[in-house]
Design a protein around this motif. Structure first.
Motif, PDB file in Angstrom:
ATOM      1  N   VAL A  45     -76.405  -7.769 -18.015  1.00  0.00           N
ATOM      2  CA  VAL A  45     -77.384  -7.668 -19.105  1.00  0.00           C
ATOM      3  C   VAL A  45     -76.936  -8.517 -20.291  1.00  0.00           C
ATOM      4  CG1 VAL A  45     -78.482  -6.103 -20.744  1.00  0.00           C
ATOM      5  CG2 VAL A  45     -78.135  -5.372 -18.379  1.00  0.00           C
ATOM      6  N   HIS A  46     -75.644  -8.491 -20.576  1.00  0.00           N
ATOM      7  CA  HIS A  46     -75.112  -9.272 -21.695  1.00  0.00           C
ATOM      8  C   HIS A  46     -75.377 -10.760 -21.495  1.00  0.00           C
ATOM      9  CE1 HIS A  46     -71.938 -11.415 -24.010  1.00  0.00           C
ATOM     10  NE2 HIS A  46     -72.232 -10.503 -24.910  1.00  0.00           N
ATOM     11  N   GLN A  47     -75.226 -11.235 -20.268  1.00  0.00           N
ATOM     12  CA  GLN A  47     -75.507 -12.644 -20.004  1.00  0.00           C
ATOM     13  C   GLN A  47     -76.961 -12.989 -20.301  1.00  0.00           C
ATOM     14  OE1 GLN A  47     -74.240 -13.896 -16.057  1.00  0.00           O
ATOM     15  NE2 GLN A  47     -72.485 -12.508 -16.122  1.00  0.00           N
ATOM     16  N   VAL A  48     -77.853 -12.059 -19.979  1.00  0.00           N
ATOM     17  CA  VAL A  48     -79.285 -12.312 -20.193  1.00  0.00           C
ATOM     18  C   VAL A  48     -79.622 -12.382 -21.681  1.00  0.00           C
ATOM     19  CG1 VAL A  48     -81.603 -11.369 -19.856  1.00  0.00           C
ATOM     20  CG2 VAL A  48     -79.927 -11.260 -17.994  1.00  0.00           C
ATOM     21  N   VAL A  49     -79.031 -11.481 -22.470  1.00  0.00           N
ATOM     22  CA  VAL A  49     -79.438 -11.376 -23.879  1.00  0.00           C
ATOM     23  C   VAL A  49     -78.552 -12.167 -24.829  1.00  0.00           C
ATOM     24  CG1 VAL A  49     -80.404  -9.092 -23.447  1.00  0.00           C
ATOM     25  CG2 VAL A  49     -78.069  -9.290 -24.336  1.00  0.00           C
ATOM     26  N   SER A  50     -77.469 -12.741 -24.345  1.00  0.00           N
ATOM     27  CA  SER A  50     -76.536 -13.429 -25.242  1.00  0.00           C
ATOM     28  C   SER A  50     -77.184 -14.548 -26.058  1.00  0.00           C
ATOM     29  CB  SER A  50     -75.337 -13.968 -24.460  1.00  0.00           C
ATOM     30  OG  SER A  50     -75.747 -14.855 -23.440  1.00  0.00           O
ATOM     31  N   PRO A  51     -78.185 -15.314 -25.532  1.00  0.00           N
ATOM     32  CA  PRO A  51     -78.805 -16.337 -26.376  1.00  0.00           C
ATOM     33  C   PRO A  51     -79.447 -15.772 -27.640  1.00  0.00           C
ATOM     34  CG  PRO A  51     -79.337 -16.721 -24.073  1.00  0.00           C
ATOM     35  CD  PRO A  51     -78.685 -15.374 -24.145  1.00  0.00           C
ATOM     36  N   VAL A  53     -91.381   8.718 -25.370  1.00  0.00           N
ATOM     37  CA  VAL A  53     -91.343   7.781 -24.241  1.00  0.00           C
ATOM     38  C   VAL A  53     -90.393   6.629 -24.535  1.00  0.00           C
ATOM     39  CG1 VAL A  53     -92.697   6.131 -22.901  1.00  0.00           C
ATOM     40  CG2 VAL A  53     -93.668   8.378 -23.445  1.00  0.00           C
ATOM     41  N   LEU A  54     -90.502   6.056 -25.729  1.00  0.00           N
ATOM     42  CA  LEU A  54     -89.686   4.902 -26.080  1.00  0.00           C
ATOM     43  C   LEU A  54     -88.204   5.260 -26.175  1.00  0.00           C
ATOM     44  CD1 LEU A  54     -92.077   3.352 -28.761  1.00  0.00           C
ATOM     45  CD2 LEU A  54     -91.687   2.525 -26.427  1.00  0.00           C
ATOM     46  N   VAL A  55     -87.905   6.445 -26.685  1.00  0.00           N
ATOM     47  CA  VAL A  55     -86.514   6.893 -26.764  1.00  0.00           C
ATOM     48  C   VAL A  55     -85.942   7.094 -25.366  1.00  0.00           C
ATOM     49  CG1 VAL A  55     -85.028   8.840 -27.384  1.00  0.00           C
ATOM     50  CG2 VAL A  55     -86.623   7.917 -29.062  1.00  0.00           C
ATOM     51  N   GLU A  56     -86.726   7.725 -24.478  1.00  0.00           N
ATOM     52  CA  GLU A  56     -86.258   7.960 -23.113  1.00  0.00           C
ATOM     53  C   GLU A  56     -85.984   6.642 -22.387  1.00  0.00           C
ATOM     54  OE1 GLU A  56     -86.050  11.564 -21.526  1.00  0.00           O
ATOM     55  OE2 GLU A  56     -85.448  11.189 -23.593  1.00  0.00           O
ATOM     56  N   GLN A  57     -86.829   5.637 -22.636  1.00  0.00           N
ATOM     57  CA  GLN A  57     -86.613   4.323 -22.024  1.00  0.00           C
ATOM     58  C   GLN A  57     -85.377   3.645 -22.595  1.00  0.00           C
ATOM     59  OE1 GLN A  57     -90.573   2.335 -22.533  1.00  0.00           O
ATOM     60  NE2 GLN A  57     -90.360   1.986 -20.348  1.00  0.00           N
ATOM     61  N   ARG A  58     -85.265   3.666 -23.921  1.00  0.00           N
ATOM     62  CA  ARG A  58     -84.193   2.923 -24.581  1.00  0.00           C
ATOM     63  C   ARG A  58     -82.827   3.571 -24.419  1.00  0.00           C
ATOM     64  NH1 ARG A  58     -84.390   3.322 -30.834  1.00  0.00           N
ATOM     65  NH2 ARG A  58     -83.511   5.349 -30.228  1.00  0.00           N
ATOM     66  N   SER A  93     -82.602  -3.287 -23.094  1.00  0.00           N
ATOM     67  CA  SER A  93     -83.064  -1.989 -22.599  1.00  0.00           C
ATOM     68  C   SER A  93     -83.872  -2.150 -21.324  1.00  0.00           C
ATOM     69  CB  SER A  93     -83.911  -1.299 -23.670  1.00  0.00           C
ATOM     70  OG  SER A  93     -83.127  -0.965 -24.792  1.00  0.00           O
ATOM     71  N   GLU A  94     -84.758  -3.142 -21.298  1.00  0.00           N
ATOM     72  CA  GLU A  94     -85.622  -3.330 -20.141  1.00  0.00           C
ATOM     73  C   GLU A  94     -84.825  -3.790 -18.921  1.00  0.00           C
ATOM     74  OE1 GLU A  94     -88.612  -6.019 -21.502  1.00  0.00           O
ATOM     75  OE2 GLU A  94     -89.679  -4.485 -22.656  1.00  0.00           O
ATOM     76  N   VAL A  95     -83.925  -4.754 -19.104  1.00  0.00           N
ATOM     77  CA  VAL A  95     -83.117  -5.239 -17.979  1.00  0.00           C
ATOM     78  C   VAL A  95     -82.159  -4.148 -17.513  1.00  0.00           C
ATOM     79  CG1 VAL A  95     -81.424  -6.953 -17.227  1.00  0.00           C
ATOM     80  CG2 VAL A  95     -83.318  -7.641 -18.708  1.00  0.00           C
ATOM     81  N   GLY A  96     -81.596  -3.410 -18.466  1.00  0.00           N
ATOM     82  CA  GLY A  96     -80.700  -2.319 -18.099  1.00  0.00           C
ATOM     83  C   GLY A  96     -81.407  -1.262 -17.277  1.00  0.00           C
ATOM     84  N   GLU A  97     -82.636  -0.948 -17.663  1.00  0.00           N
ATOM     85  CA  GLU A  97     -83.399   0.043 -16.908  1.00  0.00           C
ATOM     86  C   GLU A  97     -83.668  -0.444 -15.490  1.00  0.00           C
ATOM     87  OE1 GLU A  97     -87.730   2.343 -16.949  1.00  0.00           O
ATOM     88  OE2 GLU A  97     -87.067   1.232 -18.704  1.00  0.00           O
ATOM     89  N   LEU A  98     -84.016  -1.719 -15.346  1.00  0.00           N
ATOM     90  CA  LEU A  98     -84.272  -2.264 -14.015  1.00  0.00           C
ATOM     91  C   LEU A  98     -83.006  -2.239 -13.156  1.00  0.00           C
ATOM     92  CD1 LEU A  98     -86.550  -5.289 -14.978  1.00  0.00           C
ATOM     93  CD2 LEU A  98     -87.247  -3.204 -13.772  1.00  0.00           C
ATOM     94  N   CYS A  99     -81.861  -2.551 -13.760  1.00  0.00           N
ATOM     95  CA  CYS A  99     -80.589  -2.492 -13.016  1.00  0.00           C
ATOM     96  C   CYS A  99     -80.309  -1.061 -12.564  1.00  0.00           C
ATOM     97  CB  CYS A  99     -79.444  -2.988 -13.892  1.00  0.00           C
ATOM     98  SG  CYS A  99     -79.389  -4.780 -14.139  1.00  0.00           S
ATOM     99  N   ALA A 100     -80.550  -0.092 -13.463  1.00  0.00           N
ATOM    100  CA  ALA A 100     -80.304   1.308 -13.111  1.00  0.00           C
ATOM    101  C   ALA A 100     -81.227   1.758 -11.990  1.00  0.00           C
ATOM    102  CB  ALA A 100     -80.504   2.185 -14.349  1.00  0.00           C
ATOM    103  N   GLN A 101     -82.477   1.333 -12.049  1.00  0.00           N
ATOM    104  CA  GLN A 101     -83.428   1.703 -11.004  1.00  0.00           C
ATOM    105  C   GLN A 101     -83.035   1.080  -9.671  1.00  0.00           C
ATOM    106  OE1 GLN A 101     -87.578   1.159 -12.031  1.00  0.00           O
ATOM    107  NE2 GLN A 101     -87.186   1.675 -14.159  1.00  0.00           N
TER     108      GLN A 101
END
Length: 253
Positions: free
Chosen positions: A206-212, A85-90, A230-238
């Protein structure tokens, strides 16, 4: 009663019939506490947490055994399902609904997982190292079963990007296979350039979100950046998928 004492009463009933649930051949004896599971997974997923495991349980992706005292107990097979599950998400940004469907297909034997289970060893390191596949153009053509012209067209259009040594990463295989399917409808590599550009914009967001966190030197901060990405990227893809489906709905009315 302690969790370790309760573990002696945690047993998993054998399947009443049909194929053995995935992964086959892995022990289903529920002797692992939640802390044991986290220790086994954190070598590969540093930010996995108690709450994450409970959430996946609530979503029906994992079913730990409950002892008489109410403690959750997991088996090595449960750990492998969690890792899947974690691999599929990430790595693939798949929504949990799709991951659940894949697990059901694996359980039913209608789908075969290409990656063999990688149980963690006693020292917490993965039993087999995750190797990131790299392709030459020729190897990619062979693996995807397509004409070389298609791969070269995707590279020329900027849809596929080669590393300095001319190699292409593992995800390039998925790109080529999907592009081959689209080509059957007359969609050429140059038409896919806009999709690549849109994806790059998502990555920039996503980069802007995680850059800090990425700017910090601590391992924990960088690990947190990976989880958030990974979480923000998944939401963007969805969200992108929803937008496309909305447009398709309009076309089919």
């Amino acid at each position: 009663m302690s969790a370790s004492t309760g573990a002696a009463h945690a047993t998993v009933p054998e399947p009443a019939g049909g194929p053995e649930p995935w992964p086959q051949g892995i022990s289903r004896r529920a002797t692992m506490r939640i802390s044991d599971v986290l220790r086994a997974l954190r070598a590969e997923f540093p930010n996995v947490s108690h709450s994450k495991l409970r959430f996946l349980e609530e979503q029906g992706l994992i079913e730990p055994v409950r002892t008489a005292s109410g403690y959750r107990q997991y088996s090595p097979a449960d750990v492998e399902r969690l890792r899947f599950v974690l691999v599929e998400q990430r790595d693939r940004y798949l929504p949990l609904k799709v991951i659940k469907e894949r697990l059901a297909a694996l359980d039913a034997g209608t789908e075969v997982e290409q990656l063999a289970p990688r149980l963690a060893t006693s020292d917490g390191e993965p039993g087999s190292a995750a190797v990131r596949q790299r392709y030459t153009v020729d190897a990619l053509v062979s693996a995807a079963g397509v004409e070389r012209e298609l791969v070269e067209g995707l590279i020329e259009a900027g849809v596929l990007r080669q590393a300095p040594g001319g190699q292409l990463d593992a995800r390039s295989l998925d790109v080529v296979v999907l592009a081959a399917g689209l080509s059957e409808y007359g969609i050429e590599p140059r038409h896919l350039r806009s999709l690549r550009t849109a994806a790059d914009r998502h990555v920039s967001l996503v980069h802007q979100v995680v850059s800090p966190w990425r700017g910090q030197q601590s391992a924990s901060a960088r690990a947190h950046a990976g989880t958030v990405a990974s979480e923000v990227g998944e939401l963007c893809a969805q969200l992108h998928t929803v937008f496309v489906r909305q447009g398709i709905d309009d076309l089919t009315r």
